[in-house]
Design a protein around this motif. Structure first.
Motif, PDB file in Angstrom:
ATOM      1  N   LYS A  33       0.820  -1.202   0.000  1.00 53.25           N
ATOM      2  CA  LYS A  33       0.000   0.000   0.000  1.00 53.25           C
ATOM      3  C   LYS A  33       0.860   1.261   0.000  1.00 53.25           C
ATOM      4  N   VAL A  34       0.369   2.297  -0.666  1.00 50.96           N
ATOM      5  CA  VAL A  34       1.039   3.592  -0.717  1.00 50.96           C
ATOM      6  C   VAL A  34       0.228   4.594   0.104  1.00 50.96           C
ATOM      7  N   TYR A  35       0.906   5.342   0.972  1.00 52.10           N
ATOM      8  CA  TYR A  35       0.250   6.350   1.793  1.00 52.10           C
ATOM      9  C   TYR A  35       0.870   7.721   1.542  1.00 52.10           C
ATOM     10  N   VAL A  36       0.028   8.750   1.456  1.00 46.70           N
ATOM     11  CA  VAL A  36       0.524  10.126   1.414  1.00 46.70           C
ATOM     12  C   VAL A  36       1.029  10.469   2.807  1.00 46.70           C
ATOM     13  N   ASN A  37       2.290  10.879   2.908  1.00 44.44           N
ATOM     14  CA  ASN A  37       2.864  11.193   4.210  1.00 44.44           C
ATOM     15  C   ASN A  37       2.804  12.692   4.508  1.00 44.44           C
TER      16      ASN A  37
END
Length: 393
Positions: free
Chosen positions: A323-327
């Protein structure tokens, strides 16, 4: 006549020195054939200085000496719309106007420079300026609000909890209980409105969380606690443009020496190069599918926050879950993220020129809007009802 560009850097921030590096990089990258860059150094106490020496990196080894040979100025816009740098030391024998600028180019990281405060000065003085406006700067600077906005738009962010300084001072154990109730260890603790990894620590138990929160509150009045992604890959992507058109840069994978990317990793290993000296892999070692997802999320984040100019959006990839998360977003990224554009064929000179043109475009658009009416309601007092009618809205 060349367009005079005031490049501002330094400022009242823990990222002061980083800003000096980034600002001088930008100053020297502005094309001299079309523009006349004017270096403006903002001290740690908020004083503005300009002069030839301000544009030289070597001079910052002796800042008191640098200030003695430079002019202390304030920004003033006169009735003709000229944006002047006026000396604070005026006399009958010294001309107060040191110079003029046509557009401001802030390269100021952190508080009072990247959070909308400096942008508000430019708005009030009607100075065209590079980068995000007041609202998008403020949104980008506050990690809590930024995550809330992008999450409401359907973009992925990791679970988090947030606390204010008064909550911590009044009931630290209550804050810890709330954090532990919302999140599982390990967690990462960050000041909500600082960049450059200042004040960031991880925690794997109650005692470490207590220490991390105590440290973070020395840097900010609002702190965010997030779930720590263990099998993590951190990648960044820059975006340039405005609400009409955006472009994503190449992606990068930033290498770190510990569990989190530290201030040391970002800047101190090659201090004179700023973020461009950080150890990184370009392009990031991720699949074409993940690369496309990161680029899409970067552009959506930029647009949802109403950004302008160039920003860098940082992402967390959970390699266990894929999964990719906006940090977070950096609305004035270190070194203006020029190193992410050069592999795509956009030189640093071309980048700064594009940013100036975006600033002038926004100013032209805004100049066509109506902000006040050429009337005087106060002159109506005593006519048809007097001042009593003016009390309502």
């Amino acid at each position: 006549m060349k367009i005079r560009v005031g490049v501002l850097f330094g400022g009242m921030s823990v990222e002061h020195e980083v800003s000096v590096i980034s600002g001088l990089q930008a100053y020297h990258a502005i094309p001299r054939d079309k523009y006349e860059p004017v270096p403006i150094y903002i001290t740690k106490t908020g004083q503005w200085y300009t002069g030839e020496a301000i544009g030289s990196m070597d001079e910052y080894k002796d800042i008191p000496g640098l200030l003695k040979k430079s002019a202390n100025v304030t920004l003033q816009t006169n009735e003709h719309g000229a944006h002047r740098l006026v000396s604070t030391k005026t006399s009958w024998f010294k001309k107060p106007v040191v110079g003029e600028i046509d557009v401001a180019f802030p390269v100021t990281h952190g508080t009072f420079g990247e959070d909308g405060a400096l942008q508000g000065i430019f708005e009030f003085q009607k100075v065209p300026y590079v980068g995000c406006d007041v609202l998008s700067s403020a949104l980008g600077m506050d990690k809590v609000v930024m995550k809330a906005v992008v999450r409401s738009a359907g973009l992925p962010v990791v679970d988090f909890a947030t606390f204010y300084g008064h909550q911590w001072s009044e009931d630290p154990e209550g804050c810890i209980r709330d954090a532990e109730a919302q999140l599982k260890y390990p967690v990462i603790v960050k000041p909500a409105n600082l960049g450059s990894s200042v004040g960031i620590e991880t925690a794997s138990d109650t005692e470490q969380l207590r220490d991390a929160l105590s440290n973070a509150f020395t840097f900010a009045d609002k702190v965010i606690v997030e779930r720590l992604v263990r099998n993590l890959k951190e990648v960044n992507c820059s975006v340039i443009g405005d609400h009409e058109s955006v472009e994503a840069s190449i992606t990068e994978e930033v290498l770190k020496s510990d569990e989190i990317l530290s201030y040391q990793d970002k800047y101190m290993n090659q201090a004179s190069k700023g973020m461009s000296g950080t150890s990184r892999i370009i392009p990031a070692d991720i699949s074409p599918e993940l690369t496309k997802e990161v680029e899409t999320l970067a552009k959506r984040t930029f647009l949802e926050l109403g950004c302008n100019g160039v920003s860098r959006i940082d992402f967390l990839i959970d390699q266990d879950e894929g999964k990719v998360y906006v940090n977070e977003i950096n609305t004035i990224p270190g070194s203006l993220a020029f190193y992410l554009w050069e592999p795509k064929g956009k030189s640093f000179d071309q980048l700064t020129a594009q940013l100036i043109q975006l600033a002038l475009k926004r100013h032209r658009t805004k100049s066509q809007l109506t902000f006040s009416y050429d009337t005087n309601l106060l002159a109506l007092q005593g006519k048809g009802g007097g001042s009593k009618k003016l009390g309502g809205r």
